[in-house]
Motif scaffolding. Structure first.
Motif, PDB file in Angstrom:
ATOM      1  N   LEU B  11       0.823  -1.274   0.011  1.00 50.34           N
ATOM      2  CA  LEU B  11      -0.054   0.124  -0.182  1.00 50.34           C
ATOM      3  C   LEU B  11       0.965   1.356   0.043  1.00 50.34           C
ATOM      4  O   LEU B  11       0.520   2.185  -0.566  1.00 50.34           O
ATOM      5  N   THR B  12       2.091   1.136   0.648  1.00 49.79           N
ATOM      6  CA  THR B  12       2.882   2.326   0.631  1.00 49.79           C
ATOM      7  C   THR B  12       3.435   2.634  -0.755  1.00 49.79           C
ATOM      8  O   THR B  12       3.465   3.804  -1.277  1.00 49.79           O
ATOM      9  N   TRP B  17       3.023   5.572  -5.934  1.00 47.53           N
ATOM     10  CA  TRP B  17       2.608   5.489  -7.531  1.00 47.53           C
ATOM     11  C   TRP B  17       1.277   6.475  -7.695  1.00 47.53           C
ATOM     12  O   TRP B  17       1.424   7.122  -8.869  1.00 47.53           O
ATOM     13  N   VAL B  18       0.284   6.435  -6.771  1.00 47.26           N
ATOM     14  CA  VAL B  18      -0.602   7.352  -7.039  1.00 47.26           C
ATOM     15  C   VAL B  18      -0.279   8.801  -7.106  1.00 47.26           C
ATOM     16  O   VAL B  18      -0.783   9.460  -7.872  1.00 47.26           O
ATOM     17  N   GLU B  19       0.649   8.900  -6.253  1.00 43.14           N
ATOM     18  CA  GLU B  19       1.162  10.408  -6.153  1.00 43.14           C
ATOM     19  C   GLU B  19       1.888  10.695  -7.620  1.00 43.14           C
ATOM     20  O   GLU B  19       1.849  11.745  -7.839  1.00 43.14           O
ATOM     21  N   ARG B  20       2.724   9.711  -8.040  1.00 50.17           N
ATOM     22  CA  ARG B  20       3.275  10.023  -9.116  1.00 50.17           C
ATOM     23  C   ARG B  20       2.379  10.268 -10.541  1.00 50.17           C
ATOM     24  O   ARG B  20       2.697  10.988 -11.204  1.00 50.17           O
ATOM     25  N   LEU B  41      -7.995  10.085  -5.286  1.00 53.96           N
ATOM     26  CA  LEU B  41      -7.139   9.049  -4.701  1.00 53.96           C
ATOM     27  C   LEU B  41      -6.080   9.224  -3.805  1.00 53.96           C
ATOM     28  O   LEU B  41      -5.820   8.646  -2.851  1.00 53.96           O
ATOM     29  N   LEU B  42      -5.434  10.427  -4.394  1.00 55.51           N
ATOM     30  CA  LEU B  42      -4.259  10.792  -3.642  1.00 55.51           C
ATOM     31  C   LEU B  42      -4.572  11.057  -2.313  1.00 55.51           C
ATOM     32  O   LEU B  42      -3.619  10.627  -1.041  1.00 55.51           O
ATOM     33  N   ARG B  43      -5.663  11.880  -2.032  1.00 58.33           N
ATOM     34  CA  ARG B  43      -6.159  12.134  -0.434  1.00 58.33           C
ATOM     35  C   ARG B  43      -6.348  11.021   0.151  1.00 58.33           C
ATOM     36  O   ARG B  43      -5.778  10.861   1.506  1.00 58.33           O
ATOM     37  N   GLY B  44      -6.932  10.106  -0.294  1.00 55.56           N
ATOM     38  CA  GLY B  44      -7.141   8.556   0.101  1.00 55.56           C
ATOM     39  C   GLY B  44      -6.000   7.843   0.540  1.00 55.56           C
ATOM     40  O   GLY B  44      -5.874   7.384   1.869  1.00 55.56           O
ATOM     41  N   PHE B  45      -4.862   7.738  -0.113  1.00 58.69           N
ATOM     42  CA  PHE B  45      -3.940   6.901  -0.092  1.00 58.69           C
ATOM     43  C   PHE B  45      -2.808   7.531   1.048  1.00 58.69           C
ATOM     44  O   PHE B  45      -2.306   6.916   1.736  1.00 58.69           O
ATOM     45  N   ARG B  46      -2.810   8.951   0.923  1.00 61.08           N
ATOM     46  CA  ARG B  46      -2.051   9.625   2.005  1.00 61.08           C
ATOM     47  C   ARG B  46      -2.741   9.517   3.379  1.00 61.08           C
ATOM     48  O   ARG B  46      -2.015   8.916   4.287  1.00 61.08           O
ATOM     49  N   ALA B  47      -3.887   9.364   3.423  1.00 61.07           N
ATOM     50  CA  ALA B  47      -4.718   9.233   4.837  1.00 61.07           C
ATOM     51  C   ALA B  47      -4.552   7.706   5.233  1.00 61.07           C
ATOM     52  O   ALA B  47      -4.347   7.278   6.286  1.00 61.07           O
ATOM     53  N   VAL B  48      -4.566   6.746   4.266  1.00 62.55           N
ATOM     54  CA  VAL B  48      -4.254   5.419   4.525  1.00 62.55           C
ATOM     55  C   VAL B  48      -2.890   5.209   5.278  1.00 62.55           C
ATOM     56  O   VAL B  48      -2.782   4.408   6.183  1.00 62.55           O
ATOM     57  N   ILE B  49      -1.930   5.599   4.407  1.00 62.72           N
ATOM     58  CA  ILE B  49      -0.481   5.389   5.003  1.00 62.72           C
ATOM     59  C   ILE B  49      -0.277   5.994   6.283  1.00 62.72           C
ATOM     60  O   ILE B  49       0.169   5.501   7.399  1.00 62.72           O
ATOM     61  N   GLY B  68      -9.089   0.086   3.805  1.00 58.96           N
ATOM     62  CA  GLY B  68     -10.240   0.219   3.035  1.00 58.96           C
ATOM     63  C   GLY B  68     -11.338   1.392   3.897  1.00 58.96           C
ATOM     64  O   GLY B  68     -11.987   2.035   3.109  1.00 58.96           O
ATOM     65  N   ARG B  69     -11.218   0.907   4.984  1.00 64.74           N
ATOM     66  CA  ARG B  69     -12.252   1.946   5.848  1.00 64.74           C
ATOM     67  C   ARG B  69     -11.721   3.285   5.584  1.00 64.74           C
ATOM     68  O   ARG B  69     -12.630   4.275   5.725  1.00 64.74           O
ATOM     69  N   ARG B  70     -10.372   3.410   5.722  1.00 64.87           N
ATOM     70  CA  ARG B  70      -9.901   4.837   5.590  1.00 64.87           C
ATOM     71  C   ARG B  70     -10.384   5.545   4.335  1.00 64.87           C
ATOM     72  O   ARG B  70     -10.740   6.856   3.944  1.00 64.87           O
ATOM     73  N   LEU B  71     -10.281   4.680   3.307  1.00 65.63           N
ATOM     74  CA  LEU B  71     -10.386   5.075   1.758  1.00 65.63           C
ATOM     75  C   LEU B  71     -11.978   5.480   1.844  1.00 65.63           C
ATOM     76  O   LEU B  71     -12.451   6.507   1.244  1.00 65.63           O
ATOM     77  N   VAL B  72     -12.807   4.826   2.525  1.00 64.51           N
ATOM     78  CA  VAL B  72     -14.447   5.077   2.514  1.00 64.51           C
ATOM     79  C   VAL B  72     -14.410   6.637   3.088  1.00 64.51           C
ATOM     80  O   VAL B  72     -15.275   7.438   2.573  1.00 64.51           O
TER      81      VAL B  72
END
Lengths: 330, 208
Positions: B11-12, B17-20, B41-49, B68-72
């Protein structure tokens, strides 16, 4: 494209801080992104919660107040809010009489409100939903995500809001909201594409001398592109597109809605043409509203929404309302 | 075997890669959508990490459920519930196991992909993320590299398709000729999975 912003990332939060400063009668939670009328929850009254992507102002936060919404959840620009916001809003406005979610028919809004309804019910809040889908430009509902929710949202929020203010129970408020949606249709045109803060340039390419027919409110292109038409020609096209679907036997409420980038002078001129077409088609007009209500950031263009009303709905329309975006009778 | 640490590394890498590729995803979302897929997606994956760093879930299933919960709760739009459901349901299918092998992940991913289809109502060929995920879940039974290849081919194959679900469906025939942004980001997630497996020497983990 020049914009009156600091940075794209804080556009929604900055707007909410400004809304809070201008409207002390609203409780604005900038962090959680929930706008609630300050006197909520109202004992024995159904709470009305709506929400959607930002960029459509005054929809939805600008319609929070007595006689309309109890709370609104603004998402990121053109992006549905998340379930956490909706659950928080529902909890803030529920007096025990239940909450109605008013959901525009977009995949994201539907999925997030569905999740929120489950979570709110887990917390003991009775939730009913109404889906707004009035856009006749989406003809092939079987092979698309279905008709979009556009101008009818204003009528659903106003008329259901008036019913809730009178203390009607949840099932009646929901029934009125559904009745309004079923009797309302819209059609929109764009004279320019929209520029989102995140992208900074127009989301689609609309050459000078052309217009898009059948647009939505998220900068998505329409169904058809034609050479530029006059206000009168556009009115003929838009009103006929609506009347093809809605054959009103009762009088209608008319919303001539600006998309955000068209001057009021042009909107009033367009309204004159819309009224001409309605008169030619023998459609009686009960009330007319002209202005920027369900917008798409800086898009130039307009939409026409017709809402067929009986005496009861007309009475609810005339009932007092006091919100940042719509205010009369109080 | 794949442990919680492996899933966090995946996920990291996916987040980086989403950032890129955020601008590219947003650009793909412009002609047929509303020009925000990358930034959402960038906002979500930053929060996930950030959440994974804070909570350190100790099983593969828990890592995916937390993510998954964090993305939601951060992405919004359709992508939030759909990607959130993909990870949550895949994680749930992995159960409490401390380690899983590739076959178990392939089976769990199939469950997650089915849940996405159930939620969004799409089927392969509708020009959605399923066009990358469905072939990827099948190919993962063979190898991580095959899953990556299948997802990337699946995303490319969306270009000539007519969109029938989501916001791209509103432009009708004009959706033809554009690669689907959701299928593209799905392929990116699967590619990050294969890359993480390759770097970990996990390419051969199979539950024979």
């Amino acid at each position: 494209m020049k914009m009156l912003i600091n940075v794209a990332e804080t556009v929604v939060a900055d707007g909410l801080r400004g809304l809070a400063a201008a409207h002390p009668e609203l409780t604005v939670d900038v962090e959680s992104r929930v706008v609630v009328r300050r006197d909520a929850p109202l004992e024995g009254r159904v709470g009305l919660v709506s929400g959607g992507g930002s960029g459509h102002e005054p929809l939805h936060a600008g319609f929070v107040g007595p006689g309309m919404l109890s709370a609104a959840c603004p998402g990121e620009v053109f992006t549905s809010p998340v379930p956490d916001q909706m659950v928080r809003a529902a909890a803030a406005v529920d007096s025990g009489a239940g909450v109605l979610f008013i959901v525009k028919n977009y995949t994201g809004d539907v999925l997030n409100f569905d999740m929120a309804a489950e979570l709110a019910e887990d917390e003991g809040i009775q939730v009913a939903k109404v889906l707004v889908n009035d856009d006749v430009a989406v003809t092939d509902s079987l092979y698309t995500a279905g008709r979009r929710g556009t101008g009818a949202t204003l009528f659903v929020e106003k008329l259901a809001g008036a019913a809730a203010e009178e203390g009607r129970p949840l099932e009646q408020v929901q029934a009125i909201a559904r009745q309004v949606n079923e009797n309302t249709r819209s059609f929109g045109v764009a004279l320019s594409a929209v520029t989102t803060p995140a992208k900074g340039s127009p989301t689609f390419d609309l050459p000078a001398g052309e217009l898009e027919l059948g647009i939505g409110i998220h900068g998505e292109p329409g169904r058809e592109r034609r050479a530029m038409m006059t206000s009168g020609e556009i009115a003929d096209f838009a009103v006929d597109a609506v009347l093809e679907d809605l054959q009103p036997s009762n009088p209608v409420l008319v919303l001539v809605n600006g998309m955000g980038g068209t001057p009021l002078l042009e909107l009033y001129g367009f309204n004159a043409e819309v009224q001409r077409v309605l008169s030619q088609r023998r459609v009686a007009v009960a009330r007319t509203l002209v202005g920027n209500y369900v917008t798409s950031l800086d898009m130039a263009g307009a939409s026409v929404t017709l809402c067929q009303v009986d005496e009861e709905l007309l009475r609810l329309w005339d009932a007092p309302v006091s919100t940042p975006g719509l205010r009369w009778g109080m | 075997m794949l442990d919680a640490e492996f899933f966090c590394r995946w996920l990291t890498l996916a987040a980086s890669w989403v950032e890129r590729d955020a601008d590219r995803l947003t650009a793909l979302d412009s002609p047929i959508g509303d020009a925000d897929h990358g930034s959402n997606l960038l906002r979500g994956f930053r929060a996930v990490i950030a959440t994974l760093d804070e909570q350190h879930p100790d099983t593969p299933g828990a890592v995916l459920a937390v993510a998954g919960r964090r993305l939601v709760s951060t992405v919004g739009g359709a992508s939030g519930p759909l990607y959130g459901t993909l990870l949550r349901r895949t994680g749930k299918a992995l159960g409490d196991a401390v380690e899983v092998d590739r076959d178990e992940l392939a089976e769990a991913l199939r469950t997650g992909v089915d849940a996405v289809a159930g939620l969004g109502g799409a089927t392969p060929g509708d020009k959605t993320m399923l066009d990358a995920l469905v072939p990827a879940a099948t190919a993962l039974r063979t190898s991580f590299a095959a899953a990556r290849e299948a997802a990337e081919q699946g995303a490319l194959a969306t270009t000539p398709m007519l969109a029938r679900k989501g916001r791209a469906s509103y432009v009708g025939e004009r959706s033809i000729g554009h690669q689907d942004p959701g299928a593209t980001s799905s392929a990116l997630l699967v590619a990050a999975l294969a890359e993480t497996a390759g770097a970990s020497g996990e390419e051969d983990t199979s539950g024979e």
